[in-house]
Enzyme design. Structure first.
Site, mmCIF file in Angstrom:
data_model
loop_
_atom_site.group_PDB
_atom_site.id
_atom_site.type_symbol
_atom_site.label_atom_id
_atom_site.label_comp_id
_atom_site.label_asym_id
_atom_site.label_seq_id
_atom_site.Cartn_x
_atom_site.Cartn_y
_atom_site.Cartn_z
ATOM 1 N N HIS A 1 0.825 -1.217 0.000
ATOM 2 C CA HIS A 1 0.000 0.000 0.000
ATOM 3 C C HIS A 1 0.857 1.263 0.000
ATOM 4 O O HIS A 1 0.338 2.351 -0.229
ATOM 5 C CB HIS A 1 -1.040 -0.012 1.136
ATOM 6 C CG HIS A 1 -0.541 0.389 2.485
ATOM 7 N ND1 HIS A 1 -0.202 -0.525 3.462
ATOM 8 C CD2 HIS A 1 -0.354 1.607 3.042
ATOM 9 C CE1 HIS A 1 0.184 0.134 4.557
ATOM 10 N NE2 HIS A 1 0.101 1.424 4.324
ATOM 11 N N ASP B 1 0.032 -7.500 1.600
ATOM 12 C CA ASP B 1 0.533 -6.111 1.620
ATOM 13 C C ASP B 1 2.063 -6.059 1.644
ATOM 14 O O ASP B 1 2.678 -5.662 2.628
ATOM 15 C CB ASP B 1 -0.064 -5.388 2.841
ATOM 16 C CG ASP B 1 0.074 -3.880 2.757
ATOM 17 O OD1 ASP B 1 0.518 -3.380 1.700
ATOM 18 O OD2 ASP B 1 -0.263 -3.206 3.751
ATOM 19 N N GLN C 1 0.476 5.572 12.175
ATOM 20 C CA GLN C 1 0.519 6.164 10.842
ATOM 21 C C GLN C 1 1.923 6.676 10.504
ATOM 22 O O GLN C 1 2.493 7.463 11.258
ATOM 23 C CB GLN C 1 -0.500 7.304 10.713
ATOM 24 C CG GLN C 1 -1.848 6.847 10.168
ATOM 25 C CD GLN C 1 -2.526 5.797 11.022
ATOM 26 O OE1 GLN C 1 -2.544 5.930 12.226
ATOM 27 N NE2 GLN C 1 -3.063 4.768 10.396
ATOM 28 N N GLY C 2 2.435 6.212 9.392
ATOM 29 C CA GLY C 2 3.781 6.573 8.978
ATOM 30 C C GLY C 2 4.771 5.434 9.200
ATOM 31 O O GLY C 2 5.850 5.422 8.624
ATOM 32 N N ASP C 3 4.385 4.482 10.037
ATOM 33 C CA ASP C 3 5.248 3.320 10.269
ATOM 34 C C ASP C 3 5.075 2.260 9.190
ATOM 35 O O ASP C 3 5.908 1.347 9.060
ATOM 36 C CB ASP C 3 4.963 2.709 11.642
ATOM 37 C CG ASP C 3 5.446 3.596 12.771
ATOM 38 O OD1 ASP C 3 6.534 4.178 12.641
ATOM 39 O OD2 ASP C 3 4.722 3.723 13.781
ATOM 40 N N SER C 4 3.999 2.366 8.424
ATOM 41 C CA SER C 4 3.708 1.379 7.384
ATOM 42 C C SER C 4 4.917 1.057 6.521
ATOM 43 O O SER C 4 5.707 1.937 6.188
ATOM 44 C CB SER C 4 2.611 1.897 6.452
ATOM 45 O OG SER C 4 1.368 1.630 7.002
#
Ligand code: ARG
Length: 255
Positions: free
Chosen positions: A74, A119, A207-210
């Site tokens: 993603h 993912d 959020q942002g660690d993905s």
């Protein structure tokens, strides 16, 4: 931006979306941080990369060889390689280390943007990484590695550090426990074999660690994928399960 808006809209009901180009505009309001974690140095997480889109922070990623890295599908979905670069060898998200152009994206063919099944993306970079103190590959697990329920794993990244908070400049990490697949599925209802869940009281990725690494015994066992909110006791963090995707990696890049 448009892609990211689209992605966020598509996923709005799941309350997941990546930062994309406009973290201020699109960061959901219900997130936490690499919650409950602490600052980390790149020398201790030398496989950690910053994935950038048009030179802006987008996601995490992890080095697996001199010219390959792994991130979340993603994070690369809809992107042209030419817009993507990675930063290696720096604890600071926007400076230092070395920048490498992404030259090719191998996105998992089974990636499903709606439920984030499969993912994972492998990215090729140029020039190759120069291994040193702050730049090293992380080993991949064998497909039959037992990632036991209740065992500990270490996740790192530059994700948000407080509820609706700012993005930290400095790398952070936190230890989590792997949780039972059925228990996780009871929370979400659509947990597949390519996913794995982890949590700890007051701790989570966010959020942002993905795209970033979840590591156990020196092996990349998970890739930060999604979660409802962050560190919400009802909703564990969900990671791409690398052991389940191991054969595809082998087949795709021979590693
Ligand atoms: N989807 C987020 C990203 O793109 C990662 C969210 C992880 N959430 C969690 N609760 N563990 O950065």
């Amino acid at each position: 931006m448009k892609d990211n808006m689209f992605r966020c809209l598509l996923l709005a009901s799941l309350v997941v979306c990546s930062l994309g180009h406009s973290p201020k505009l699109w960061r959901p309001r219900f997130n936490g941080k690499i919650v409950g974690g602490e600052q980390a140095n790149i020398e201790d997480y030398p496989y950690q990369l910053v994935l950038r889109r048009s030179n802006a922070f987008e996601c995490g990623a992890a080095i697996i060889s001199e010219n390959l890295a792994i991130t979340a599908a993603h994070c690369t979905d809809g992107a042209k390689p030419s817009y993507l670069t990675v930063r290696a060898g720096s604890s600071i998200v926007n400076s230092g280390g070395s920048i490498h152009q992404v030259t090719k994206i191998h996105q998992h063919p089974g990636f499903d943007i709606y439920v984030l099944d499969g993912d994972i993306s492998i990215i090729e970079v140029s020039p190759p990484f120069e291994f040193g103190r702050g730049v090293q590959p992380i080993a991949l697990p064998d497909s039959d590695m037992d990632v036991a329920v209740g065992s500990s794993a270490d996740v790192s990244g530059w994700g948000t550090t407080s509820d609706d908070g700012y993005l930290p400049d400095h790398l952070r990490h936190v230890f989590l426990q792997i949780i039972d697949q059925d228990e996780c599925n009871q929370a979400y209802g659509y947990i597949t074999d390519t996913m794995m869940c982890a949590k700890a009281p007051g701790k989570d990725s966010c959020q942002g660690d993905s795209g970033g690494p979840l590591v156990q015994d020196g092996k990349l066992v998970g890739i930060v994928s999604f979660g409802q909110g962050c560190a919400d006791p009802r909703y564990p963090g969900v990671y791409a399960r690398v052991t389940a995707l191991r054969d595809w990696i082998k087949q795709e890049v021979g590693l």
